[in-house]
Design a protein around this motif. Structure first.
Motif: not given
Length: 916
Positions: A427-439
């Protein structure tokens, strides 16, 4: 004057003509990949031949006459987008668009469904833009070269070869212990108790989007790294829907030419047979038959695959892809010979002038990939992969066996069935939290069951009256049952934070904090039942092809033979207790990276810390009372990567890192692995090595499909581990820290060139590829170190040696012709591919004996693949056209002794596919 007037007039006319034109410009982005720039997409004026392609940053520009037009934006596997535009003289109009796969009607073969992440040009662009030093090989290139499994796929890249007869790879001359394997960035277990890495041959390229090979360490990887990491990126589909059927056949010339292709009875043809130790195994004969049955050695395969995308609200999308395939193959080694127990004077204890091996192999693979794009900033993927493989084989060795068949009339037959079942869930996740932050995060649960149920071996003497079973030693005739179960939970998570934003909206710097963890357990057990003829029946004539006439319940009751394990016979209370070892591995690692772009120079400074705990427990014939050993290590692993952009087409790269190499469970467990001509035993005193690595690379990308690169690399290894022959009655091989240091240095060259492009539509072209690697390796060999640190006695023949598995020269070359017609609906690709590796050390020599060396070979393959129309495709692959002799020699002062020799034959593979 007249001439000048004409030139001036022409100049003014051209200038006026140019000023009458307008310009359309803009940027295309990838809607399915967080609106990243979309390179190599098409921009066309509808109804004309006027058009262009986006550059590597997704930008385009068109110069057109004033007027009204319809622009068509397209990319294979994605929906077409049309846009009306009015252009005035001297005007520049900007049109930006995002393309996705939403309503795309797939009308092409499935190889093009997500071609943006499979194309050679796209992967080369990714390699160019990446800060890390890496190589990728995608589905398009794999198809062109006729590659059907991952092990063969990675050997098509620079500096990588495969060990003959296995899926074990060598990266820059470093073998299994120095490499690692992941899938979508998460580790996967081994299916072989003798190997650290899983056999890459079991992975069909049908499940592969592309394969990424990291030969340079970065702190996001686990620190057990010195050669390379192979990361298999599973296929993901985006489109309106497809369903495809593949049918194939395969023939090996040695298998069809064999006079007697017979294998042991009792196993089904699909590879799912399960066998276990029979009830009352010491007092009752409930064993599987030893009879043989004939096989028709013509193999086949069938596979189905499909995919579909669904819109989920205004911004969401659900992507489904699934594939199921099953296939088999018949294989034979011919014209073979083998020798074992060769001493320093060239005296041979086992000299088999005739060696043959035949096998029937199966592979069943099923995979489902579910991708859910919640919106442009959040994406989750679930990937589940099931692979079941089996191999039913028969090896026969005929010739001299000291003290058993001194007249050269011996016969050793070994029947073996192996079944491995792998199940990977991720199970994989890719999240762009803000224009500066990515998880980014991922978790996985993987399990492997490896069975070798009822391997059986018998030794005969061919007397004038017939075949007689050997009764010199109880293990001469035996049945062996082995089980391995391994479970692994792994996880990773990282957060990127960008800083120092420029006026153009780009960020100069990025920091990454992350965690990786893996928790592995292995349970291994094995029981060998020895069948020894009793006094008075040792010269009984038997039929090797029907041993059930001798080994049966009636003869057991009448005392013809007895059954025992290493612990004893039925009178011993714990005789049926198996040999066992268990392994536990815990690795917790955290890392921090800082990446900063100084205009043309980009630097990444990383630091990783790891806590490693490994425990091995055993209860075996070498230690019936049992024992255990623990290994703990805290590692701090710095890394530095520099990338300098010389210009838009050239990069200069440098990397330095510290890593380590961890012993494997089986290497430290006090357990004996027996083969016909060699025996391996574990060493509880084995410990980890520390590694220092550097790379310097120059690369040039002349065009989208072209590459020229030169790399220099070096490795310094403290306390390197090797396989060596220890002083014992049977010349066993063990795993030893053989010296204080070792080093390797080398150079790699890669060249991809479009030789001819015969027309403007790029529908007919000739391309070539070449990659070569030269390696020099040397390591210190210390007899005193081994004696001081272990319970084994080793006297090295030499004071230094190459690394095991190290070839001085590796070479891959290919030539491909592509022709497209019928409005690009039909095509034909033909490829000739050549691979070569020079001599390489198999095991280090001791006690006056020289090294065991695998001799150089070159192989040639031919591939032809055609799409006849939008639905139907054909393929022909011919492997091993040169059919070289495979040789392994033992180097001795009296002359080299050939200890293994055979030919593999040619393999013809014909495939037909139809897509609805």
């Amino acid at each position: 004057m007249k001439f000048k007037f004409i030139i001036t007039l022409l100049f003014v006319s051209v200038l006026g003509f140019a000023q009458n034109k307008g310009t359309i410009t803009g940027t295309l982005t990838d809607k399915d990949f967080n609106n990243e720039p979309l390179p190599f997409a098409n921009v066309q004026i509808k109804g004309t031949k006027t058009g262009t392609a986006t550059n590597e940053k997704g930008k385009y520009a068109l110069s057109v006459e004033p007027g009204s037009y319809v622009l068509v934006f397209s990319f294979v596997g994605y929906e077409n987008v049309e846009e009306k535009v009015n252009i005035k003289a001297g005007e520049t109009v900007t049109i930006n668009k995002a393309l996705g796969s939403g309503s795309y009607q797939l009308k092409d073969v499935v190889i093009q469904n997500t071609v943006s992440r499979q194309k050679e040009s796209a992967l080369l662009l990714d390699q160019k833009n990446a800060v890390d030093i890496k190589q990728n090989i995608g589905a398009q290139e794999l198809s062109r070269k006729g590659v059907s499994d991952v092990a063969t796929a990675v050997t098509k890249t620079t500096g990588i070869t495969k060990q003959e007869g296995s899926g074990n790879i060598f990266v820059r001359g470093l073998g299994d212990r120095y490499n690692s394997t992941t899938m979508n960035g998460l580790p996967i277990p081994s299916n072989d108790p003798e190997k650290k890495n899983i056999n890459l041959e079991i992975f069909s390229t049908d499940i592969v989007e592309y394969i990424s090979i990291d030969k340079v360490y970065s702190s996001k990887l686990f620190g057990d790294f010195a050669g390379g990491n192979v990361d298999i990126i599973s296929k993901e589909y985006k489109g309106n829907g497809f369903f495809k059927i593949d049918v194939g056949s395969k023939v090996n010339t040695n298998a069809t030419a064999a006079d007697d292709f017979t294998l042991q009875k009792g196993y089904n043809s699909f590879g799912f047979s399960t066998k276990s130790i029979p009830n009352n195994a010491l007092t009752e004969y409930n064993y599987n038959t030893l009879q043989l049955e004939g096989n028709n050695p013509f193999a086949g395969s069938i596979g189905i695959s499909g995919g579909k995308s669904f819109d989920m609200g205004s911004t969401g999308k659900l992507n489904l892809f699934g594939t199921v395939s099953t296939g088999n193959e018949y294989f034979a080694k011919a014209d073979g010979s083998a020798k074992g127990g060769v001493n320093e004077n060239g005296v041979i204890n086992k000299d088999f002038s005739n060696y043959t091996s035949i096998s029937y192999n199966t592979n069943t693979t099923a995979m489902i990939n579910v991708g859910y794009k919640i919106n442009n900033s959040n994406k989750i993927n679930f990937n589940s992969l099931f692979i079941n493989t089996s191999s039913l084989s028969k090896e026969e060795f005929e010739g001299f066996i000291v003290d058993i068949a001194n007249d050269g009339n011996g016969l050793v037959r070994r029947n073996k069935y192996e079944k491995n079942t792998l199940w990977i869930n991720q199970l994989l996740g890719d999240h762009k939290l803000t224009d500066r932050t990515k998880l980014n995060w991922g978790i996985s649960y993987s399990t492997i069951e490896g069975d070798m149920p009822d391997r059986n071996q018998n030794i005969f003497r061919n007397e004038p009256t017939g075949y007689v079973l050997s009764s010199i030693s109880a293990p001469d005739n035996h049945r062996y049952f082995q089980k391995l179960a391994e479970d692994e939970i792994a996880g990773n998570a990282s957060v990127d934070y960008k800083f120092n934003k420029t006026g153009e909206g780009e960020f100069k710097g990025k920091v990454t904090f992350g965690y990786n963890g893996r928790f592995k357990t292995r349970d291994f057990e094995a029981t060998q039942f020895n069948f020894k003829a009793n006094q008075g029946y040792t010269n009984t004539i038997v039929d090797p092809n029907n041993l059930d006439l001798f080994y049966n319940q009636q003869n057991l009751d009448n005392g013809y033979f007895s059954i025992s394990t290493f612990r004893g016979n039925s009178q011993v209370s714990n005789a049926l207790d198996p040999q066992t070892y268990t392994g536990d591995l815990i690795i917790n690692g955290g890392f921090a990276n800082t990446e900063y772009n100084f205009s043309k120079l980009t630097a990444v400074l990383g630091l990783r810390g790891e806590y490693i705990y490994q425990k091995v427990k055993w209860n075996t014939q070498l230690d019936p009372s049992g024992g255990y050993d623990e290994l703990e290590k805290i590692a701090f692993l710095p890394s530095l990567t520099l990338k300098y952009e010389l210009n838009d087409k050239q990069n200069l790269r440098f990397a330095f890192s510290k890593t380590y190499t961890l012993p494997q469970f089986k290497e430290r467990a006090l357990f004996v692995y027996e083969d016909v001509t060699e025996v391996k035993v574990g060493n509880p005193d084995l410990y980890a090595s520390d590694d220092y690595n550097f790379d310097l690379k120059w690369e040039l990308f002349p065009k989208s499909e072209e590459l020229i690169s030169v790399t220099a690399f070096g490795k310094y290894i403290q306390n390197p581990m090797n396989e060596v022959t220890i002083a014992s009655s049977t010349n066993d091989i063990s795993f030893i820290n053989t010296g204080d240091f070792g080093y390797a240095a080398g150079a790699e060259l890669e060249y991809r060139k479009l030789l001819f492009d015969f027309d403007e539509t790029n529908s007919k072209k000739l391309s070539a590829g070449l990659n070569a690697s030269y390696l020099y390796s040397n390591q210190d060999l210390s007899t005193s170190k081994v004696i001081a640190e272990t319970d084994y006695n080793v006297v090295f023949t030499d004071t230094e040696s190459k690394f095991t598995g190290a070839s001085d020269l590796l070479l891959n070359a290919d030539l491909s012709f592509f022709n497209e017609w019928n409005n690009k609906v039909s095509n034909l690709t033909t490829t000739v591919a050549y691979t070569y590796f020079s001599d390489r050390v198999y095991a280090i020599g001791t006690n006056g004996r020289g090294n065991l060396v695998d001799k150089a070979i070159g192989t040639l393959d031919f591939v032809a693949k055609s799409k006849l129309n939008k639905n139907l495709g054909l393929g022909l692959v011919v492997r091993n056209l040169l059919d070289p002799t495979i040789d392994r020699v033992q180097e001795n002062s009296t002359g080299d002794v050939n200890v293994l020799s055979y030919k593999k034959g040619l393999t013809f593979n014909l495939n037909i596919n139809y897509q609805f």
